[in-house]
Design a protein around this motif. Structure first.
Motif, PDB file in Angstrom:
ATOM      1  N   LYS A  63       0.874  -1.127   0.003  1.00 23.83           N
ATOM      2  CA  LYS A  63      -0.193   0.016  -0.021  1.00 23.83           C
ATOM      3  C   LYS A  63       0.839   1.424  -0.073  1.00 23.83           C
ATOM      4  N   PHE A  64       2.006   1.394   0.820  1.00 31.62           N
ATOM      5  CA  PHE A  64       2.804   2.351   0.921  1.00 31.62           C
ATOM      6  C   PHE A  64       3.425   2.431  -0.569  1.00 31.62           C
ATOM      7  N   MET A  65       3.877   1.423  -1.185  1.00 32.58           N
ATOM      8  CA  MET A  65       4.680   1.987  -2.367  1.00 32.58           C
ATOM      9  C   MET A  65       3.458   2.241  -3.500  1.00 32.58           C
ATOM     10  N   ALA A  66       2.029   1.994  -3.232  1.00 33.06           N
ATOM     11  CA  ALA A  66       1.308   2.259  -4.333  1.00 33.06           C
ATOM     12  C   ALA A  66       0.976   3.613  -4.307  1.00 33.06           C
ATOM     13  N   ILE A  67       1.394   4.326  -3.151  1.00 32.28           N
ATOM     14  CA  ILE A  67       1.089   5.947  -3.159  1.00 32.28           C
ATOM     15  C   ILE A  67       2.289   6.745  -3.776  1.00 32.28           C
ATOM     16  N   ARG A  68       1.595   7.448  -4.830  1.00 32.23           N
ATOM     17  CA  ARG A  68       2.649   8.276  -5.690  1.00 32.23           C
ATOM     18  C   ARG A  68       2.826   9.821  -5.115  1.00 32.23           C
ATOM     19  N   ASP A  69       2.011   9.922  -4.122  1.00 36.75           N
ATOM     20  CA  ASP A  69       2.324  11.509  -3.594  1.00 36.75           C
ATOM     21  C   ASP A  69       3.297  11.634  -2.612  1.00 36.75           C
ATOM     22  N   ASN A  70       3.248  12.568  -1.656  1.00 35.21           N
ATOM     23  CA  ASN A  70       4.265  12.921  -0.836  1.00 35.21           C
ATOM     24  C   ASN A  70       4.119  11.982   0.497  1.00 35.21           C
ATOM     25  N   ARG A  71       2.953  11.123   0.575  1.00 39.35           N
ATOM     26  CA  ARG A  71       2.884  10.038   1.567  1.00 39.35           C
ATOM     27  C   ARG A  71       3.614   8.867   1.279  1.00 39.35           C
ATOM     28  N   GLY A  72       3.921   8.792   0.054  1.00 39.26           N
ATOM     29  CA  GLY A  72       4.116   7.327  -0.644  1.00 39.26           C
ATOM     30  C   GLY A  72       5.978   7.069  -0.234  1.00 39.26           C
ATOM     31  N   TYR A  73       6.009   5.951  -0.704  1.00 37.16           N
ATOM     32  CA  TYR A  73       7.409   5.118  -0.662  1.00 37.16           C
ATOM     33  C   TYR A  73       8.370   5.889  -1.604  1.00 37.16           C
TER      34      TYR A  73
END
Lengths: 181, 271
Positions: B31-41
């Motif tokens: 889930k972390f890796m799937a976030i592409r904004d500034n919350r993501g891996y």
């Protein structure tokens, strides 16, 4: 004083041992370091080799350090007989990712305490008491050879000119606890 | 040192993870890796090398009295920030640590949980990560966008350092000496891993990077418990650790940061 471990001298790399696919760069050879201040009666319990200003902009590598062994190469055994003093390791930048000027390191004033550029050359040191004592039995001049062996498949692992060092210093230390007796 | 009574996060040895713990960790990473904004891996991993290059290695400014060694404090802040965002999807997970000098590592190298390509037909998020760091194109200049999978090319596991080397680190009494020696050990692991882990530019994107660095952080913490912080130069304590909202003194006590290290740990909800 910062001391890098010399425990990797325990490695028993036999001549002909493979490098596991790691590439070898051009061998670095220092000018002679003259230890003329060493007298016969000089006692020391520890000798250090310090490397100032090691370039870190290129590939990651292991630097195998040999003393007074101009024939040393990647196949030379890592033992006292061959003048092996230890290895240091560099986590390299892997080249420049930025645009023109990104990697330029601007000179700093001597007492400017602000933090420096992340490509500021590194410092490493190692304890090399035994190999230095062995050499001093026959000469007071030491030439340091460094065999750079790059990490596998790193961005610049095929590079040849890898080792740049501003200064190398050898220091021998007296046994202060003995002096205090 | 304060106690760890209030610690919410226990970082555990990856080799002791139970199957359900590993599943939870992988799901959170996915889930972390799937976030592409500034919350993501992708964004947070990029603080280390490309594109932000905030990471701190070796002492700098050798010609002055400062000789700041921020390698350990900076990476502690980095791991904490990354872990906070990892836990956004599941507060029960934490980052594991990997001991490359353990007997298990000497037989299997990088932990199997990180080298298995797929799990039950699904991609293992610990195996690799797709780096995407776009750069605006400029006419006449090379395109240096990073759009690639991380990969490893490790040397034989027999070339990993022996545990005696780590034991010798704990004997050092001075923070500066200890920090330099531990960093050299750390450098050696990056060289050993090869591939993306061997370049500062890309290393922070490889999931094994953080397990490796948790182990470095763990070794520092064990050393701190033994020797304290009295040999840390006062003139670095107030230095900031950008881009994080910490100074060096803010990260000296991991209990204050809300985590601890353990070989293994288990808990049960009772009410």
């Amino acid at each position: 004083m910062n001391k890098m471990s010399n425990s990797n001298r325990k490695k028993t790399n036999k001549k002909g041992d493979s490098l596991s696919g790691r590439k070898v760069g051009n061998i670095f050879s220092s000018p002679p370091i003259k230890l003329n201040w060493i007298k016969e009666e000089t006692e020391f319990y520890r000798a250090d080799i310090e490397f100032f200003g090691i370039d870190i902009s290129g590939p990651s590598y292991e630097g195998r350090v040999f003393l007074n062994n101009p024939k040393a190469d990647e196949n030379t055994g890592l033992n006292l007989e061959n003048g092996y003093a230890g290895s240091y390791y560099i986590f390299g930048h892997g080249g420049c990712y930025g645009d023109v000027g990104h990697r330029d390191i601007k000179p700093r004033r001597t007492f400017d305490s602000r933090t420096e550029h992340d490509l500021t050359p590194a410092y490493k040191s190692m304890i090399a008491t035994e190999p230095i004592k062995k050499i001093l039995k026959t000469t007071k001049e030491i030439v340091i050879s460094i065999i750079p062996i790059t990490a596998r498949s790193a961005r610049m692992s095929n590079a040849k000119d890898i080792v740049y060092i501003d200064k190398i210093r050898i220091s021998c230390y007296e046994n202060y606890s003995k002096l205090n007796k | 040192m304060s106690s760890n009574n209030s610690v919410a996060i226990i970082r555990k040895n990856i080799s002791n993870y139970l199957p359900n713990e590993l599943l939870d960790f992988r799901n959170a990473m996915e889930k972390f890796m799937a976030i592409r904004d500034n919350r993501g891996y992708n964004h947070i991993a990029g603080f280390h090398g490309a594109p932000d290059f905030y990471c701190w290695h070796h002492q700098r400014n050798d010609r002055t009295v400062l000789r700041a060694r921020l390698f350990l404090p900076w990476h502690r802040a980095y791991l904490k920030y990354l872990e906070d965002h990892l836990r956004d999807s599941n507060t029960q997970v934490s980052q594991p640590w990997w001991d490359p000098s353990s007997p298990l590592s000497h037989s299997e190298g990088i932990p199997k949980s990180y080298t298995t390509r797929t799990i039950s037909g699904r991609k293992n998020p610990l195996f690799n990560f797709r780096i995407f760091v776009p750069r605006s194109s400029v006419e006449g200049l090379p395109n240096i966008t990073l759009d690639e999978d991380t990969f490893r090319d490790p040397s034989p596991s027999s070339e990993l350092p022996e545990p005696e080397l780590v034991d010798s680190l704990y004997e050092e009494e001075d923070f500066g000496i200890f920090s330099d020696k531990l960093e050299d050990y750390h450098d050696r692991i990056h060289v050993w891993c090869g591939g993306s882990m061997a370049d500062v530019i890309t290393a922070g994107f490889d999931p094994i990077f953080h397990a490796h660095h948790c182990n470095i952080d763990r070794i520092w913490w064990i050393w701190q418990l033994r020797h304290g912080n009295s040999t840390m130069p006062n003139n670095i304590l107030d230095l900031p650790l950008p881009p994080f909202n910490y100074t060096v003194k803010d990260v000296l006590n991991i209990y204050d940061l809300g985590y601890d290290y353990a070989t293994a740990s288990a808990e049960v909800i009772t009410g």
